[in-house]
Design a protein around this motif. Structure first.
Motif, PDB file in Angstrom:
ATOM      1  N   MET A 188       0.651  -0.767  -0.188  1.00  0.00           N
ATOM      2  CA  MET A 188      -0.329   0.488  -0.018  1.00  0.00           C
ATOM      3  C   MET A 188       0.724   0.892  -0.211  1.00  0.00           C
ATOM      4  O   MET A 188       1.767   1.827   0.799  1.00  0.00           O
ATOM      5  CB  MET A 188      -0.862  -0.094   1.452  1.00  0.00           C
ATOM      6  N   PRO A 191       0.982   6.522   3.116  1.00  0.00           N
ATOM      7  CA  PRO A 191       0.011   8.608   3.561  1.00  0.00           C
ATOM      8  C   PRO A 191       2.189   8.962   3.474  1.00  0.00           C
ATOM      9  O   PRO A 191       2.416   8.872   4.660  1.00  0.00           O
ATOM     10  CB  PRO A 191      -0.709   7.903   3.719  1.00  0.00           C
ATOM     11  N   LYS A 196      -1.492  11.557   6.943  1.00  0.00           N
ATOM     12  CA  LYS A 196      -1.449  11.426   7.690  1.00  0.00           C
ATOM     13  C   LYS A 196      -2.305  12.047   8.860  1.00  0.00           C
ATOM     14  O   LYS A 196      -3.451  11.542   9.729  1.00  0.00           O
ATOM     15  CB  LYS A 196      -0.051  11.036   8.034  1.00  0.00           C
ATOM     16  N   GLN A 261      -8.242  -3.458   5.054  1.00  0.00           N
ATOM     17  CA  GLN A 261      -8.088  -2.356   3.967  1.00  0.00           C
ATOM     18  C   GLN A 261      -9.419  -2.511   3.347  1.00  0.00           C
ATOM     19  O   GLN A 261      -9.556  -1.071   2.604  1.00  0.00           O
ATOM     20  CB  GLN A 261      -7.424  -3.399   2.798  1.00  0.00           C
ATOM     21  N   TRP A 265      -8.481   1.085   6.038  1.00  0.00           N
ATOM     22  CA  TRP A 265      -7.720   1.133   6.505  1.00  0.00           C
ATOM     23  C   TRP A 265      -6.676   1.566   5.388  1.00  0.00           C
ATOM     24  O   TRP A 265      -6.265   0.926   4.577  1.00  0.00           O
ATOM     25  CB  TRP A 265      -7.783  -0.061   7.339  1.00  0.00           C
ATOM     26  N   ARG A 266      -5.701   2.328   6.211  1.00  0.00           N
ATOM     27  CA  ARG A 266      -4.027   2.309   5.663  1.00  0.00           C
ATOM     28  C   ARG A 266      -3.072   2.286   6.313  1.00  0.00           C
ATOM     29  O   ARG A 266      -3.137   2.615   7.443  1.00  0.00           O
ATOM     30  CB  ARG A 266      -3.881   4.216   5.249  1.00  0.00           C
ATOM     31  N   GLU A 267      -2.299   1.629   6.485  1.00  0.00           N
ATOM     32  CA  GLU A 267      -0.934   1.230   6.333  1.00  0.00           C
ATOM     33  C   GLU A 267      -0.433   2.418   8.191  1.00  0.00           C
ATOM     34  O   GLU A 267      -0.390   3.240   7.259  1.00  0.00           O
ATOM     35  CB  GLU A 267       0.226   0.959   5.623  1.00  0.00           C
ATOM     36  N   ASP A 269      -1.859   3.671   9.787  1.00  0.00           N
ATOM     37  CA  ASP A 269      -3.672   4.021  10.434  1.00  0.00           C
ATOM     38  C   ASP A 269      -3.687   3.602  11.951  1.00  0.00           C
ATOM     39  O   ASP A 269      -3.539   2.275  11.911  1.00  0.00           O
ATOM     40  CB  ASP A 269      -4.964   3.837   9.994  1.00  0.00           C
TER      41      ASP A 269
END
Ligand SMILES: [Zn+2]
Length: 463
Positions: A188, A191, A196, A261, A265-267, A269
């Protein structure tokens, strides 16, 4: 009276052929209601014939198209005619699968004697994807036997035995799991700083986890085994359910990661996890995200333990004749517990439990036979609550504040998921016993079906 159904086929070259499918007969004047309209058996035979006709026509056209050499346009010589069987929702159809020799223009030393079978390249499975999906969906919703019966009753589908339903349900589960593993493995984009900051402000995905017990088939080392069930809620995304049997799931964390995901959800978070104090559950979330997890102890489970203390205290107050020991102060202390814990003052709650426990211990030896057991129970319940609070210290929050902010504080919604996913399909009432792997796979399909991720709007039976 007679009705004949004819199928008119129009090819792309505007050729039209007509095939007679079925003829239904009835008395000229019907005498009962039962004779009015189409019968199920007639409909099944009509569908089966329509399917066979359509499918054979399509496959023949496909074979003819691929017989033409792509390089020179000549017809490749026929080697032999074989047949293939394809299982469909509307019966098993036998189709011709001719084999061709590779065209002379491409004959080289390497390709000498090589044959091609375009139909075999098309029919890569023994059944149509639709049959597989419907069997799996029914198999996830109801017992394999009932699913097979239902299909057999309504459609000319074949085969309709329960074993084929089981096999197809497992096959779809493996596909779902493979898709999850692939999604979880995708890198991913990290961000950037503004993204972020925005993510920190936005609502967090909430993972609500709960366990459910399933009866194991004889021969297993255990009588019951646990399935982890949960629900993920995230503002702006449809709720996702998930379930797994940890010991047989190939990569349990990948499964959960893929679900997260899918929920936006993102890496990096933060994820909020709510569960009942079983530390393995938040640990699963941590290994799925590889990042920060805010773990909250489920209010319902905490509240139940407070309730146990309150119940014993109520029992003491209700004793007749009234006890000689004054209860007022203890009653006030007990009443404070819930309030303290709700507002995040768990340390004060622990402090308050001390005097109640020692008071109960002293009172139990004051020669009040009717109350002695109750005092002992009160002391025991208080000790239980205290150790529960201490062992979950890091997961206790200001529940009141969170609740007022409209955020979930309990896994009660996850318990609904347990009922939907596990109990409705695998409960004891149905006398079902499961292998770990079998249960795990059915749960994969069932979660997808209940989420509506399975894409079968025509079949929305009650689960
Ligand atoms: Zn050629």
């Amino acid at each position: 009276m007679q009705w004949t159904v004819r199928l008119e086929t129009r090819t792309s070259a505007a050729e039209v052929t007509t095939t007679e499918l079925v003829t239904f007969s009835r008395p000229g004047v019907v005498s009962t209601l039962a004779e009015v309209g189409l019968m199920l058996a007639e409909t099944k035979s009509l569908l089966a014939k329509l399917q066979a006709s359509m499918l054979c026509g399509q496959v023949a056209a496909y074979a003819a198209h691929h017989r033409v050499c792509a390089a020179c346009g000549a017809l490749q010589p026929l080697k032999d005619r074989r047949t293939r069987r394809l299982q469909t929702l509307f019966g098993t159809v036998e189709v011709e699968a001719p084999r061709f020799k590779v065209c002379g223009c491409r004959q080289s030393v390497l390709l000498a004697g090589v044959t091609v079978s375009p139909v075999c390249a098309l029919l890569i499975a023994r059944c149509t994807p639709e049959l597989e999906r419907v069997q799996a969906e029914l198999g996830a919703r109801t017992s394999f036997r009932d699913a097979a019966r239902l299909l057999d009753t309504l459609l000319p589908a074949s085969p309709t035995n329960q074993e084929s339903v089981r096999i197809r349900t497992h096959a779809i589960a493996l596909q779902l799991e493979a898709a999850d593993r692939q999604a979880a493995a995708e890198v991913m984009p990290v961000p950037d700083e503004p993204a972020k900051a925005a993510a920190a402000d936005a609502s967090r995905p909430v993972v609500m986890l709960d366990g459910a017990y399933i009866r194991a088939v004889p021969g297993h080392q255990v009588r019951n085994f646990e399935a982890v069930c949960g629900k993920i809620e995230h503002e702006g995304h449809p709720t996702r359910r998930f379930a797994l049997v940890r010991s047989v799931a190939e990569q349990p964390h990948a499964l959960l990661r893929a679900v997260l995901q899918g929920q936006g959800w993102r890496e990096g978070d933060t994820v909020t996890a709510i569960s009942d104090g079983d530390l393995a559950l938040p640990a699963l979330v941590r290994s799925a995200t590889g990042g920060p997890v805010e773990y909250i102890l489920d209010w319902f489970h905490l509240s139940m333990r407070v309730h146990h203390v309150e119940q014993v205290m109520e029992g003491l107050c209700a004793l007749e004749p009234p006890l000689l020991v004054p209860l007022d102060q203890a009653w006030i202390d007990v009443e404070r517990l819930r309030h303290l814990l709700w507002n995040g003052h768990h340390e004060k709650a622990c402090e308050a439990l001390g005097p109640i426990t020692s008071w109960a211990k002293e009172a139990s030896v004051l020669n009040e036979p009717a109350a002695e057991a109750k005092f002992r129970r009160l002391a025991a319940r208080c000790a239980e609550l205290r150790s529960y609070i201490e062992s979950n210290e890091g997961a206790l929050i200001d529940y009141g504040e969170r609740c007022r902010a409209g955020k979930p504080i309990s896994t009660s919604r996850a318990e609904g998921t347990v009922n939907q996913l596990v109990n409705a399909r695998m409960n004891k009432r149905q006398q079902m016993r499961w292998s770990l792997r079998g249960a795990h796979r059915v749960l994969q399909v069932r979660a997808a079906v209940l989420d509506g991720r399975f894409g079968h709007p025509a079949i929305q039976l009650a689960a």
